[in-house]
Design a protein around this motif. Structure first.
Motif, PDB file in Angstrom:
ATOM      1  N   ALA A 265      45.992  57.300  43.123  1.00 46.78           N
ATOM      2  CA  ALA A 265      47.190  56.564  43.531  1.00 46.78           C
ATOM      3  C   ALA A 265      46.905  55.064  43.572  1.00 46.78           C
ATOM      4  N   GLY A 266      45.718  54.701  44.044  1.00 41.56           N
ATOM      5  CA  GLY A 266      45.343  53.297  44.085  1.00 41.56           C
ATOM      6  C   GLY A 266      45.225  52.698  42.692  1.00 41.56           C
ATOM      7  N   LEU A 267      44.619  53.448  41.766  1.00 39.82           N
ATOM      8  CA  LEU A 267      44.507  52.976  40.389  1.00 39.82           C
ATOM      9  C   LEU A 267      45.889  52.816  39.757  1.00 39.82           C
ATOM     10  N   ASP A 268      46.772  53.780  39.980  1.00 39.62           N
ATOM     11  CA  ASP A 268      48.131  53.674  39.449  1.00 39.62           C
ATOM     12  C   ASP A 268      48.807  52.401  39.951  1.00 39.62           C
ATOM     13  N   SER A 269      48.607  52.104  41.222  1.00 46.46           N
ATOM     14  CA  SER A 269      49.197  50.911  41.813  1.00 46.46           C
ATOM     15  C   SER A 269      48.633  49.643  41.178  1.00 46.46           C
ATOM     16  N   LEU A 270      47.318  49.629  40.934  1.00 51.58           N
ATOM     17  CA  LEU A 270      46.688  48.461  40.301  1.00 51.58           C
ATOM     18  C   LEU A 270      47.188  48.278  38.867  1.00 51.58           C
ATOM     19  N   PHE A 271      47.329  49.400  38.137  1.00 50.09           N
ATOM     20  CA  PHE A 271      47.821  49.328  36.760  1.00 50.09           C
ATOM     21  C   PHE A 271      49.249  48.778  36.722  1.00 50.09           C
ATOM     22  N   GLU A 272      50.103  49.290  37.611  1.00 52.31           N
ATOM     23  CA  GLU A 272      51.519  48.936  37.593  1.00 52.31           C
ATOM     24  C   GLU A 272      51.772  47.508  38.080  1.00 52.31           C
ATOM     25  N   SER A 273      50.981  47.061  39.052  1.00 53.31           N
ATOM     26  CA  SER A 273      51.199  45.736  39.634  1.00 53.31           C
ATOM     27  C   SER A 273      50.587  44.603  38.810  1.00 53.31           C
ATOM     28  N   GLY A 274      49.694  44.960  37.887  1.00 53.16           N
ATOM     29  CA  GLY A 274      49.008  43.930  37.113  1.00 53.16           C
ATOM     30  C   GLY A 274      47.707  43.479  37.745  1.00 53.16           C
ATOM     31  N   LYS A 275      47.388  44.020  38.918  1.00 48.98           N
ATOM     32  CA  LYS A 275      46.157  43.647  39.607  1.00 48.98           C
ATOM     33  C   LYS A 275      44.933  44.070  38.804  1.00 48.98           C
ATOM     34  N   TYR A 276      45.007  45.221  38.148  1.00 46.65           N
ATOM     35  CA  TYR A 276      43.881  45.678  37.329  1.00 46.65           C
ATOM     36  C   TYR A 276      43.590  44.668  36.225  1.00 46.65           C
ATOM     37  N   ASP A 277      44.627  44.214  35.530  1.00 43.41           N
ATOM     38  CA  ASP A 277      44.451  43.243  34.447  1.00 43.41           C
ATOM     39  C   ASP A 277      43.850  41.943  34.969  1.00 43.41           C
ATOM     40  N   GLU A 278      44.271  41.569  36.154  1.00 40.48           N
ATOM     41  CA  GLU A 278      43.743  40.340  36.770  1.00 40.48           C
ATOM     42  C   GLU A 278      42.236  40.454  37.004  1.00 40.48           C
ATOM     43  N   ILE A 279      41.798  41.601  37.528  1.00 42.09           N
ATOM     44  CA  ILE A 279      40.370  41.817  37.782  1.00 42.09           C
ATOM     45  C   ILE A 279      39.621  41.938  36.460  1.00 42.09           C
ATOM     46  N   TYR A 280      40.199  42.660  35.511  1.00 43.23           N
ATOM     47  CA  TYR A 280      39.562  42.854  34.197  1.00 43.23           C
ATOM     48  C   TYR A 280      39.317  41.502  33.515  1.00 43.23           C
ATOM     49  N   ASP A 281      40.322  40.650  33.514  1.00 38.23           N
ATOM     50  CA  ASP A 281      40.209  39.358  32.843  1.00 38.23           C
ATOM     51  C   ASP A 281      39.159  38.474  33.498  1.00 38.23           C
ATOM     52  N   GLN A 282      38.961  38.664  34.789  1.00 40.47           N
ATOM     53  CA  GLN A 282      37.955  37.872  35.504  1.00 40.47           C
ATOM     54  C   GLN A 282      36.547  38.123  34.959  1.00 40.47           C
ATOM     55  N   TYR A 283      36.305  39.370  34.533  1.00 37.53           N
ATOM     56  CA  TYR A 283      34.951  39.729  34.091  1.00 37.53           C
ATOM     57  C   TYR A 283      34.823  39.893  32.571  1.00 37.53           C
ATOM     58  N   PHE A 284      35.916  40.248  31.905  1.00 44.99           N
ATOM     59  CA  PHE A 284      35.822  40.550  30.465  1.00 44.99           C
ATOM     60  C   PHE A 284      36.759  39.702  29.615  1.00 44.99           C
ATOM     61  N   GLY A 285      37.586  38.867  30.240  1.00 43.56           N
ATOM     62  CA  GLY A 285      38.507  38.038  29.475  1.00 43.56           C
ATOM     63  C   GLY A 285      37.750  36.984  28.677  1.00 43.56           C
ATOM     64  N   GLU A 286      38.337  36.615  27.553  1.00 47.05           N
ATOM     65  CA  GLU A 286      37.709  35.620  26.685  1.00 47.05           C
ATOM     66  C   GLU A 286      37.917  34.214  27.233  1.00 47.05           C
TER      67      GLU A 286
END
Length: 286
Positions: A265-286
């Motif tokens: 449920a927490g992962l679904d929330s992160l995916f839907e809110s854009g929080k996951y992308d925010e964290i991902y870009d912090q470590y893997f974004g170009e």
């Protein structure tokens, strides 16, 4: 809260003075009642505010404490920075905890000790770039996938190894208890090589840089992150495409009461809110 206001009357002649005196007594009596009512309302409002504060504190105090196992030497997923545990996996778990009202107690341990600790119910969960595999799923539970990864062949920059066929008789390094070790054993058997194991990424890479081994099998994101971080001074390179495709999952002690559902449920929330992308870009974004 309603406030009462007393209005001033106009000029009064002596003829109505007795009436005014009587009226003043009534007004004074009325004001006394208004003050009591206001005081009662104030007390009631204060009680309500205090109750709301208590409810808020109780809600915060109801956070479920969970113990989460993690390694500390696998950047960018988990590593120490200025004495603090950080990394992609760490930020993901902390974001899930905030969303699902969980309080995380981190426990640093070796990678090959994580699954046994979960089996023994010494830990509630674990996150350390752990690949979802059928053999592991027999003894622990996994969340839905949260990261797509895969294994890569890593060699020194000046190595003559440019394909798997060049591994004939090579010494291959991998981390104990990982999918990389299984792949290293497979390649060593196919190309008449041998396998050396370590617990830390830094030691694995040092082994090939120093010339004590020929190649490392490790997760692509970790190797790529090190190469990008080291820049022009990087001593290693990746050979060819990824050897495998794997998904990472959050691991939970088998049969735990609703914890896998909270992680999902927490992962679904992160995916839907854009929080996951925010964290991902912090470590893997170009």
């Amino acid at each position: 809260m309603k406030k009462f206001k007393v209005r001033n009357s106009a000029k009064v002649t002596k003829k109505v003075a007795p009436f005014l005196a009587a009226s003043a007594l009534l007004v004074m009596a009325g004001c006394g009642e208004g003050e009591e009512t206001q005081a009662d309302n104030t007390d009631s409002q204060g009680e309500n505010n205090e109750a709301e504060e208590n409810d808020s504190e109780a809600s915060q105090g109801d956070a479920e404490e969970i113990s989460v196992a993690v390694v500390q030497d696998y950047p960018p997923f988990e590593y120490m920075e200025d004495g603090e545990l950080t990394g992609f996996d760490v930020d993901i778990i902390e974001a899930i905890a905030e969303d699902q009202n969980l309080e995380v107690n981190w426990e640093i341990m070796r990678f090959d000790a994580i699954i046994p600790a979960l089996q023994a119910d010494q830990m509630d969960a674990a996150v350390s770039a752990i690949s979802i595999r059928e053999d592991r799923a027999e003894v622990v539970d996994f969340s839905q996938p949260y990261f797509e990864s895969g294994l890569s062949l890593v060699v020194p920059v000046d190595s003559e190894i440019n394909s798997l066929d060049d591994l004939e008789g090579a010494t291959i390094v991998a981390k104990q208890g990982t999918s990389g070790l299984e792949k290293a054993n497979e390649l060593a058997e196919e190309y008449n090589g041998e396998v050396t194991t370590f617990q830390e990424d830094a030691m694995m890479y040092m082994e090939i840089i120093s010339g004590n081994a020929d190649a490392v099998i490790n997760d692509y994101p970790s190797a790529a992150y090190k190469i990008v971080t080291d820049g022009d001074e990087s001593d290693i390179r990746i050979v060819g495409d990824r050897l495998t495709g794997e998904d990472y999952g959050i691991v939970v002690s088998k049969g735990s009461d609703g914890l896998v559902e909270k992680m999902d449920a927490g992962l679904d929330s992160l995916f839907e809110s854009g929080k996951y992308d925010e964290i991902y870009d912090q470590y893997f974004g170009e």
